[in-house]
Design a protein around this motif. Structure first.
Motif, PDB file in Angstrom:
ATOM      1  N   GLY A 194       0.838  -1.089   0.067  1.00 17.48           N
ATOM      2  CA  GLY A 194      -0.086  -0.014   0.068  1.00 17.48           C
ATOM      3  C   GLY A 194       0.924   1.142   0.036  1.00 17.48           C
ATOM      4  N   MET A 195       1.807   1.051   0.791  1.00 18.13           N
ATOM      5  CA  MET A 195       2.865   2.252   0.646  1.00 18.13           C
ATOM      6  C   MET A 195       3.513   2.537  -0.843  1.00 18.13           C
ATOM      7  N   ILE A 196       3.702   1.413  -1.514  1.00 20.10           N
ATOM      8  CA  ILE A 196       4.189   1.648  -2.581  1.00 20.10           C
ATOM      9  C   ILE A 196       3.400   2.292  -3.664  1.00 20.10           C
ATOM     10  N   SER A 197       1.811   1.446  -3.639  1.00 15.11           N
ATOM     11  CA  SER A 197       0.753   1.916  -4.501  1.00 15.11           C
ATOM     12  C   SER A 197       0.504   3.619  -3.982  1.00 15.11           C
ATOM     13  N   LEU A 198       0.459   4.007  -2.867  1.00 15.78           N
ATOM     14  CA  LEU A 198       0.070   5.359  -2.657  1.00 15.78           C
ATOM     15  C   LEU A 198       1.404   6.154  -3.446  1.00 15.78           C
ATOM     16  N   THR A 199       2.424   5.875  -3.381  1.00 19.16           N
ATOM     17  CA  THR A 199       3.455   6.640  -4.001  1.00 19.16           C
ATOM     18  C   THR A 199       3.492   6.721  -5.340  1.00 19.16           C
ATOM     19  N   TRP A 200       2.939   5.512  -5.995  1.00 16.34           N
ATOM     20  CA  TRP A 200       2.719   5.265  -7.201  1.00 16.34           C
ATOM     21  C   TRP A 200       1.859   6.508  -7.788  1.00 16.34           C
ATOM     22  N   ALA A 201       0.691   6.444  -7.063  1.00 13.04           N
ATOM     23  CA  ALA A 201      -0.602   7.362  -7.384  1.00 13.04           C
ATOM     24  C   ALA A 201       0.151   8.876  -7.161  1.00 13.04           C
ATOM     25  N   LEU A 202       0.876   9.150  -6.462  1.00 20.22           N
ATOM     26  CA  LEU A 202       1.509  10.410  -6.446  1.00 20.22           C
ATOM     27  C   LEU A 202       2.506  10.837  -7.601  1.00 20.22           C
ATOM     28  N   GLU A 203       3.201   9.813  -7.916  1.00 18.45           N
ATOM     29  CA  GLU A 203       4.495   9.890  -8.742  1.00 18.45           C
ATOM     30  C   GLU A 203       3.898   9.961 -10.188  1.00 18.45           C
ATOM     31  N   TYR A 204       2.726   8.955 -10.392  1.00 22.00           N
ATOM     32  CA  TYR A 204       2.395   9.031 -11.719  1.00 22.00           C
ATOM     33  C   TYR A 204       0.757   9.286 -11.789  1.00 22.00           C
ATOM     34  N   PRO A 205       0.305  10.448 -11.385  1.00 24.25           N
ATOM     35  CA  PRO A 205      -1.058  10.425 -11.204  1.00 24.25           C
ATOM     36  C   PRO A 205      -2.063  10.182 -12.331  1.00 24.25           C
ATOM     37  N   HIS A 206      -1.542  10.395 -13.442  1.00 23.25           N
ATOM     38  CA  HIS A 206      -2.378  10.197 -14.676  1.00 23.25           C
ATOM     39  C   HIS A 206      -2.116   8.674 -15.362  1.00 23.25           C
ATOM     40  N   SER A 207      -1.330   7.896 -14.571  1.00 21.34           N
ATOM     41  CA  SER A 207      -1.074   6.518 -14.988  1.00 21.34           C
ATOM     42  C   SER A 207      -2.187   5.625 -14.756  1.00 21.34           C
ATOM     43  N   LEU A 208      -3.132   5.847 -13.680  1.00 19.58           N
ATOM     44  CA  LEU A 208      -4.106   4.926 -13.074  1.00 19.58           C
ATOM     45  C   LEU A 208      -5.420   5.408 -12.960  1.00 19.58           C
ATOM     46  N   ASN A 209      -6.467   4.588 -12.951  1.00 18.78           N
ATOM     47  CA  ASN A 209      -7.693   5.007 -12.855  1.00 18.78           C
ATOM     48  C   ASN A 209      -8.573   4.862 -11.334  1.00 18.78           C
ATOM     49  N   HIS A 210      -7.896   3.713 -10.715  1.00 23.91           N
ATOM     50  CA  HIS A 210      -8.189   3.294  -9.444  1.00 23.91           C
ATOM     51  C   HIS A 210      -7.087   2.972  -8.454  1.00 23.91           C
ATOM     52  N   LEU A 211      -7.138   3.221  -7.198  1.00 19.66           N
ATOM     53  CA  LEU A 211      -6.245   2.963  -6.382  1.00 19.66           C
ATOM     54  C   LEU A 211      -6.807   2.477  -5.043  1.00 19.66           C
ATOM     55  N   ILE A 212      -6.401   1.007  -4.735  1.00 19.51           N
ATOM     56  CA  ILE A 212      -7.008   0.403  -3.577  1.00 19.51           C
ATOM     57  C   ILE A 212      -6.042   0.065  -2.473  1.00 19.51           C
ATOM     58  N   LEU A 213      -6.185   0.616  -1.377  1.00 21.38           N
ATOM     59  CA  LEU A 213      -5.192   0.401  -0.112  1.00 21.38           C
ATOM     60  C   LEU A 213      -5.697  -0.340   0.992  1.00 21.38           C
ATOM     61  N   VAL A 214      -5.229  -1.382   1.157  1.00 21.60           N
ATOM     62  CA  VAL A 214      -5.480  -2.294   2.309  1.00 21.60           C
ATOM     63  C   VAL A 214      -4.591  -2.393   3.597  1.00 21.60           C
ATOM     64  N   SER A 215      -5.013  -2.194   4.652  1.00 20.90           N
ATOM     65  CA  SER A 215      -4.146  -2.308   6.001  1.00 20.90           C
ATOM     66  C   SER A 215      -2.961  -1.558   5.553  1.00 20.90           C
ATOM     67  N   SER A 216      -2.806  -0.462   5.254  1.00 23.62           N
ATOM     68  CA  SER A 216      -1.478   0.365   5.024  1.00 23.62           C
ATOM     69  C   SER A 216      -1.649   1.910   5.741  1.00 23.62           C
ATOM     70  N   CYS A 217      -0.848   2.578   5.104  1.00 18.98           N
ATOM     71  CA  CYS A 217      -0.560   3.937   5.935  1.00 18.98           C
ATOM     72  C   CYS A 217       0.074   5.180   4.826  1.00 18.98           C
ATOM     73  N   HIS A 218       0.196   6.298   5.612  1.00 20.52           N
ATOM     74  CA  HIS A 218       0.919   7.214   4.685  1.00 20.52           C
ATOM     75  C   HIS A 218       2.207   7.740   5.207  1.00 20.52           C
ATOM     76  N   LYS A 219       2.590   7.009   6.257  1.00 24.81           N
ATOM     77  CA  LYS A 219       3.976   7.210   6.951  1.00 24.81           C
ATOM     78  C   LYS A 219       4.303   6.287   7.892  1.00 24.81           C
ATOM     79  N   ALA A 220       5.409   6.170   8.252  1.00 26.08           N
ATOM     80  CA  ALA A 220       5.917   4.994   9.369  1.00 26.08           C
ATOM     81  C   ALA A 220       5.360   5.704  10.572  1.00 26.08           C
TER      82      ALA A 220
END
Length: 220
Positions: A31-57
């Motif tokens: 989920g950390m990687i996926s959230l980072t992906w959505a920030l780095e490449y915002p126009h490359s994905l339509n949906h983002l699903i995060l399960v049991s994750s977070c935005h920071k340590a």
């Protein structure tokens, strides 16, 4: 770092000629990687699903990884197995473990030994340490979440003692405040952090319901 991992994935997709993703899904560290992906490449994905994750340590998670790392450094081979045992105790809820071994409490020792051996047989110890470091350094506190274009689904597990629901709730509030199209679901389970691995039918239904909304509206 999670950013390095996301970039390496982008290199692969570029090489394959894939420039648009219907959905990016990540559980836990994923989920950390996926959230980072959505920030780095915002126009490359339509949906983002995060399960049991977070935005920071979070401090408690850093503490857990700190102990695992120190155990490994004391003795790489045996330490790796012990560190994995410690980690496994946080993947399942305490109540679930007590119930599972209620009739034969000492069998939990064999259970932990089996899980540790199973993991260390195929996972490299140095890779494990690097991933602990990557999670410790993860911090998107000051990221510009208004740039996220994808529709987001956040799922938490009410019995998770590793990535507690409070962490997903905080992320939901951040995204909601950034006017991201975000949905939050709290899943009831006795399996703790491992629920997304164990209760795949329930998780799959959440995914399907979330992704099918666009299909119903004629969007693919």
């Amino acid at each position: 770092t999670m950013r390095d991992i996301a970039r390496s994935q982008k290199f692969v997709l570029d090489a394959l000629g894939i420039n648009q993703l219907y959905a990016v899904i990540g559980n836990s560290m994923g989920g950390m990687i996926s959230l980072t992906w959505a920030l780095e490449y915002p126009h490359s994905l339509n949906h983002l699903i995060l399960v049991s994750s977070c935005h920071k340590a979070y401090p408690a998670n850093i503490a857990n990884r700190c102990i695992q790392r120190e155990i490994i450094l004391l003795n790489q081979d045996q330490g790796f197995k012990i560190a994995r045992k410690l980690g496994h105790l946080t993947y399942r809820n305490i109540a679930d473990l007590n119930k599972k071994f209620a009739q034969h409490p000492h069998q939990i020792k064999d259970y932990l030994a089996y899980k540790a051996q199973q993991f260390t047989d195929y996972f490299n110890v140095q890779s494990y340490v690097h991933l602990l470091d990557a999670m410790d350094s993860f911090d998107l506190t000051h990221a510009d979440f208004t740039g996220i274009k994808a529709k987001v689904l956040i799922i938490s597990v009410d019995s998770d003692i590793l990535f507690t629901p409070a962490q997903q709730e905080a992320l939901y509030q951040i995204l909601n405040n950034a006017l991201v199209n975000v949905t939050y679901i709290q899943h009831h389970s006795s399996y703790g952090h491992d629920a997304f691995l164990v209760e795949i039918d329930a998780m799959g239904q959440y995914f399907n319901d979330f992704l099918s909304k666009d299909k119903i509206n004629g969007k693919n």
